[in-house]
Design a protein around this motif. Structure first.
Motif, PDB file in Angstrom:
ATOM      1  N   MET A   1     -25.751 -26.834  50.245  1.00 15.83           N
ATOM      2  CA  MET A   1     -25.525 -25.439  49.922  1.00 15.83           C
ATOM      3  C   MET A   1     -24.030 -25.202  49.733  1.00 15.83           C
ATOM      4  SD  MET A   1     -28.133 -23.469  52.485  1.00 15.83           S
ATOM      5  CE  MET A   1     -27.426 -24.243  53.931  1.00 15.83           C
ATOM      6  N   LYS A   2     -23.680 -24.529  48.649  1.00 15.92           N
ATOM      7  CA  LYS A   2     -22.292 -24.266  48.335  1.00 15.92           C
ATOM      8  C   LYS A   2     -22.007 -22.777  48.442  1.00 15.92           C
ATOM      9  CE  LYS A   2     -22.020 -28.167  45.117  1.00 15.92           C
ATOM     10  NZ  LYS A   2     -21.734 -28.584  43.723  1.00 15.92           N
ATOM     11  N   GLY A   3     -20.795 -22.443  48.865  1.00 19.66           N
ATOM     12  CA  GLY A   3     -20.389 -21.047  48.906  1.00 19.66           C
ATOM     13  C   GLY A   3     -20.629 -20.384  50.246  1.00 19.66           C
ATOM     14  N   ILE A   4     -20.234 -19.114  50.285  1.00 16.88           N
ATOM     15  CA  ILE A   4     -20.376 -18.301  51.493  1.00 16.88           C
ATOM     16  C   ILE A   4     -21.813 -17.819  51.623  1.00 16.88           C
ATOM     17  CG2 ILE A   4     -19.645 -16.134  52.582  1.00 16.88           C
ATOM     18  CD1 ILE A   4     -16.977 -16.461  51.070  1.00 16.88           C
ATOM     19  N   ILE A   5     -22.299 -17.765  52.864  1.00 19.78           N
ATOM     20  CA  ILE A   5     -23.614 -17.181  53.142  1.00 19.78           C
ATOM     21  C   ILE A   5     -23.406 -15.708  53.486  1.00 19.78           C
ATOM     22  CG2 ILE A   5     -25.659 -17.222  54.602  1.00 19.78           C
ATOM     23  CD1 ILE A   5     -25.161 -20.192  55.086  1.00 19.78           C
ATOM     24  N   LEU A   6     -23.943 -14.827  52.655  1.00 20.26           N
ATOM     25  CA  LEU A   6     -23.823 -13.385  52.882  1.00 20.26           C
ATOM     26  C   LEU A   6     -24.995 -12.911  53.734  1.00 20.26           C
ATOM     27  CD1 LEU A   6     -22.361 -10.702  52.197  1.00 20.26           C
ATOM     28  CD2 LEU A   6     -23.878 -10.504  50.208  1.00 20.26           C
ATOM     29  N   VAL A   7     -24.678 -12.234  54.839  1.00 24.69           N
ATOM     30  CA  VAL A   7     -25.714 -11.739  55.751  1.00 24.69           C
ATOM     31  C   VAL A   7     -25.583 -10.230  55.900  1.00 24.69           C
ATOM     32  CG1 VAL A   7     -26.765 -11.931  58.040  1.00 24.69           C
ATOM     33  CG2 VAL A   7     -25.671 -13.935  57.014  1.00 24.69           C
ATOM     34  N   PRO A   8     -26.397  -9.440  55.191  1.00 26.38           N
ATOM     35  CA  PRO A   8     -26.386  -7.994  55.381  1.00 26.38           C
ATOM     36  C   PRO A   8     -26.979  -7.652  56.751  1.00 26.38           C
ATOM     37  CG  PRO A   8     -27.376  -8.616  53.272  1.00 26.38           C
ATOM     38  CD  PRO A   8     -27.290  -9.852  54.101  1.00 26.38           C
ATOM     39  N   VAL A   9     -26.359  -6.727  57.451  1.00 28.47           N
ATOM     40  CA  VAL A   9     -26.843  -6.351  58.785  1.00 28.47           C
ATOM     41  C   VAL A   9     -26.905  -4.840  58.914  1.00 28.47           C
ATOM     42  CG1 VAL A   9     -26.034  -8.450  59.931  1.00 28.47           C
ATOM     43  CG2 VAL A   9     -24.495  -6.502  59.742  1.00 28.47           C
ATOM     44  N   ASP A  10     -27.929  -4.379  59.625  1.00 30.72           N
ATOM     45  CA  ASP A  10     -28.014  -2.954  59.970  1.00 30.72           C
ATOM     46  C   ASP A  10     -28.021  -2.781  61.485  1.00 30.72           C
ATOM     47  OD1 ASP A  10     -30.511  -3.872  60.667  1.00 30.72           O
ATOM     48  OD2 ASP A  10     -31.631  -2.570  59.305  1.00 30.72           O
ATOM     49  N   PHE A  11     -27.702  -3.887  62.210  1.00 27.72           N
ATOM     50  CA  PHE A  11     -27.599  -3.933  63.663  1.00 27.72           C
ATOM     51  C   PHE A  11     -28.955  -3.862  64.360  1.00 27.72           C
ATOM     52  CE2 PHE A  11     -23.632  -1.703  62.224  1.00 27.72           C
ATOM     53  CZ  PHE A  11     -22.863  -2.859  62.168  1.00 27.72           C
ATOM     54  N   SER A  12     -30.032  -3.964  63.611  1.00 25.20           N
ATOM     55  CA  SER A  12     -31.362  -4.029  64.209  1.00 25.20           C
ATOM     56  C   SER A  12     -31.606  -5.443  64.713  1.00 25.20           C
ATOM     57  CB  SER A  12     -32.425  -3.670  63.176  1.00 25.20           C
ATOM     58  OG  SER A  12     -32.462  -4.647  62.143  1.00 25.20           O
ATOM     59  N   LEU A  13     -32.680  -5.622  65.498  1.00 26.99           N
ATOM     60  CA  LEU A  13     -33.042  -6.953  65.974  1.00 26.99           C
ATOM     61  C   LEU A  13     -33.315  -7.874  64.790  1.00 26.99           C
ATOM     62  CD1 LEU A  13     -33.855  -9.000  68.148  1.00 26.99           C
ATOM     63  CD2 LEU A  13     -36.159  -7.996  68.131  1.00 26.99           C
ATOM     64  N   ALA A  26     -25.701 -22.561  58.439  1.00 30.18           N
ATOM     65  CA  ALA A  26     -24.268 -22.693  58.187  1.00 30.18           C
ATOM     66  C   ALA A  26     -23.673 -23.880  58.935  1.00 30.18           C
ATOM     67  CB  ALA A  26     -23.553 -21.404  58.581  1.00 30.18           C
ATOM     68  N   ARG A  27     -24.160 -24.144  60.140  1.00 29.36           N
ATOM     69  CA  ARG A  27     -23.665 -25.301  60.894  1.00 29.36           C
ATOM     70  C   ARG A  27     -23.967 -26.605  60.152  1.00 29.36           C
ATOM     71  NH1 ARG A  27     -25.649 -22.623  65.415  1.00 29.36           N
ATOM     72  NH2 ARG A  27     -27.511 -23.918  65.423  1.00 29.36           N
ATOM     73  N   LYS A  28     -25.171 -26.681  59.596  1.00 25.54           N
ATOM     74  CA  LYS A  28     -25.574 -27.898  58.882  1.00 25.54           C
ATOM     75  C   LYS A  28     -24.769 -28.087  57.594  1.00 25.54           C
ATOM     76  CE  LYS A  28     -29.139 -29.398  61.375  1.00 25.54           C
ATOM     77  NZ  LYS A  28     -29.285 -30.777  61.907  1.00 25.54           N
ATOM     78  N   SER A  29     -24.549 -26.995  56.880  1.00 25.24           N
ATOM     79  CA  SER A  29     -23.882 -27.076  55.573  1.00 25.24           C
ATOM     80  C   SER A  29     -22.375 -26.862  55.658  1.00 25.24           C
ATOM     81  CB  SER A  29     -24.479 -26.039  54.628  1.00 25.24           C
ATOM     82  OG  SER A  29     -24.278 -24.723  55.128  1.00 25.24           O
ATOM     83  N   ARG A  30     -21.900 -26.498  56.848  1.00 17.61           N
ATOM     84  CA  ARG A  30     -20.477 -26.191  57.059  1.00 17.61           C
ATOM     85  C   ARG A  30     -20.024 -25.053  56.145  1.00 17.61           C
ATOM     86  NH1 ARG A  30     -17.779 -32.276  57.683  1.00 17.61           N
ATOM     87  NH2 ARG A  30     -19.089 -32.926  59.438  1.00 17.61           N
ATOM     88  N   SER A  31     -20.894 -24.088  55.995  1.00 18.63           N
ATOM     89  CA  SER A  31     -20.597 -22.914  55.163  1.00 18.63           C
ATOM     90  C   SER A  31     -20.141 -21.755  56.043  1.00 18.63           C
ATOM     91  CB  SER A  31     -21.844 -22.488  54.380  1.00 18.63           C
ATOM     92  OG  SER A  31     -22.309 -23.524  53.559  1.00 18.63           O
ATOM     93  N   GLN A  66     -18.444 -12.365  66.728  1.00 14.70           N
ATOM     94  CA  GLN A  66     -18.276 -13.183  67.923  1.00 14.70           C
ATOM     95  C   GLN A  66     -19.541 -13.988  68.204  1.00 14.70           C
ATOM     96  OE1 GLN A  66     -15.593 -13.828  69.564  1.00 14.70           O
ATOM     97  NE2 GLN A  66     -16.645 -15.169  71.037  1.00 14.70           N
ATOM     98  N   ARG A  67     -20.697 -13.390  67.967  1.00 19.52           N
ATOM     99  CA  ARG A  67     -21.974 -14.092  68.163  1.00 19.52           C
ATOM    100  C   ARG A  67     -22.037 -15.327  67.261  1.00 19.52           C
ATOM    101  NH1 ARG A  67     -27.088 -12.130  69.982  1.00 19.52           N
ATOM    102  NH2 ARG A  67     -28.851 -13.395  69.286  1.00 19.52           N
ATOM    103  N   ALA A  68     -21.604 -15.163  66.023  1.00 22.91           N
ATOM    104  CA  ALA A  68     -21.615 -16.282  65.081  1.00 22.91           C
ATOM    105  C   ALA A  68     -20.607 -17.353  65.498  1.00 22.91           C
ATOM    106  CB  ALA A  68     -21.317 -15.785  63.669  1.00 22.91           C
ATOM    107  N   ARG A  69     -19.441 -16.933  65.929  1.00 27.63           N
ATOM    108  CA  ARG A  69     -18.424 -17.900  66.328  1.00 27.63           C
ATOM    109  C   ARG A  69     -18.856 -18.690  67.559  1.00 27.63           C
ATOM    110  NH1 ARG A  69     -14.518 -13.326  65.272  1.00 27.63           N
ATOM    111  NH2 ARG A  69     -13.875 -13.630  63.101  1.00 27.63           N
ATOM    112  N   GLU A  70     -19.584 -18.035  68.452  1.00 23.19           N
ATOM    113  CA  GLU A  70     -20.110 -18.748  69.622  1.00 23.19           C
ATOM    114  C   GLU A  70     -21.130 -19.797  69.213  1.00 23.19           C
ATOM    115  OE1 GLU A  70     -21.586 -15.705  72.166  1.00 23.19           O
ATOM    116  OE2 GLU A  70     -19.587 -15.063  72.839  1.00 23.19           O
ATOM    117  N   ALA A  71     -21.726 -19.611  68.021  1.00 27.99           N
ATOM    118  CA  ALA A  71     -22.645 -20.611  67.465  1.00 27.99           C
ATOM    119  C   ALA A  71     -21.877 -21.651  66.651  1.00 27.99           C
ATOM    120  CB  ALA A  71     -23.695 -19.930  66.588  1.00 27.99           C
ATOM    121  N   LYS A  72     -20.539 -21.628  66.759  1.00 28.95           N
ATOM    122  CA  LYS A  72     -19.651 -22.589  66.105  1.00 28.95           C
ATOM    123  C   LYS A  72     -19.707 -22.499  64.585  1.00 28.95           C
ATOM    124  CE  LYS A  72     -19.872 -25.722  70.043  1.00 28.95           C
ATOM    125  NZ  LYS A  72     -20.176 -27.103  70.528  1.00 28.95           N
TER     126      LYS A  72
END
Length: 277
Positions: A1-13, A26-31, A66-72
């Protein structure tokens, strides 16, 4: 996978779980991941002023970063004002976005219908691939991917990208075609063999198998495939359609995205995409 992964969020679960799903890929693809939240400056904000709503959204975005960064995983965020669909599509048009991952849920009440419609609109209009993560879905290692094909030439590009992703995950791909019932079974098998040969020449084997699946309609056949083969991802290619087509023939990809029990990955092809068979 190439490029940035865009994640839209509305703060719901749902959107938080979609972020967790994106982080695993993202960890697997280093994206890197880019979070996007759109603030609607209107009565839906309740007692909050526009300024207060933006400040609250910034705070929540930082928490998710921060949640994402904690997932490295590398993660940034962007805050937009306006309708969510417009904000997502505008950012996705930039060439650095390689994939959109977002949560969805079936239409159950006003909130459910709204969430479903945003995801469906993005699936129908985004030019990059989209993964719709169903409600309350917890990421599972992707070992088996089912790709639904109607023998379009665009399947070559889609399967090449999907094969790269499968390689990162150590997954196998099963390509299925659902016959329309108007062609003899023997001829259908010949068509599948021709299609398989074409894909293997252009994409390579890469743990890809090919199957015919019969059913009263494509949706039914896909649901049975998911039930009995237990894939972790369903993928397909769709195309942008005219207004009349949207009105009289609702997109299979959109309808499935609202009810499939596993994530759905949608690739897009142009209207003039050729049929191999």
């Amino acid at each position: 996978m190439k490029g940035i992964i865009l994640v839209p969020v509305d703060f719901s679960l749902n959107s938080v779980l979609a972020l967790d799903y994106a982080a695993a890929l993202a960890r697997k693809s280093r994206s890197p991941i880019l979070l996007l939240h759109a603030v609607y400056a209107g009565p839906l904000n309740g007692l909050l002023t526009p300024a207060a709503a933006r400040e609250e959204s910034r705070r929540k975005l930082k928490e998710l970063e921060q949640r994402a960064r904690e997932a490295k995983v590398k993660c940034g965020s962007v805050l937009k004002t306006g309708l969510a669909v417009n904000a997502i599509l505008e950012r996705a048009r930039k060439k650095d976005i390689g994939l959109i991952i977002m949560g969805t849920k079936g239409a159950s009440g006003i909130k459910g219908a709204l969430l479903g419609s945003v995801t469906a609109a993005v699936i129908g209009r985004a030019s990059c691939p989209v993964i719709a993560v169903p409600e309350r879905y917890i990421f599972r290692d992707i070992r088996h991917i089912v790709y639904a094909s109607d023998y379009r030439s665009s399947d070559t590009e889609a399967l090449a990208a999907l094969s790269d992703m499968a390689g990162l995950m150590g997954a196998e791909i099963t390509v299925i075609h659902v016959p329309d019932g108007e062609t003899d079974e023997y001829i259908e098998k010949l068509h599948l063999e021709d299609f398989e040969k074409e894909i293997r020449e252009k994409v390579g084997s890469r743990q890809i198998s090919f199957r015919l699946r019969y059913g009263p309609n494509t949706g039914n056949a896909l649901e049975k495939t998911i039930r009995y083969r237990h894939p972790q991802l369903l993928a397909m290619s769709t195309r942008h359609r005219t207004f009349l087509e949207k009105l009289f023939r609702p997109s299979l990809a959109r309808s499935i995205s609202l009810r499939t029990p596993i994530p759905l990955m949608v690739f897009h092809h142009k209207k003039e995409s050729l049929v191999f068979i």
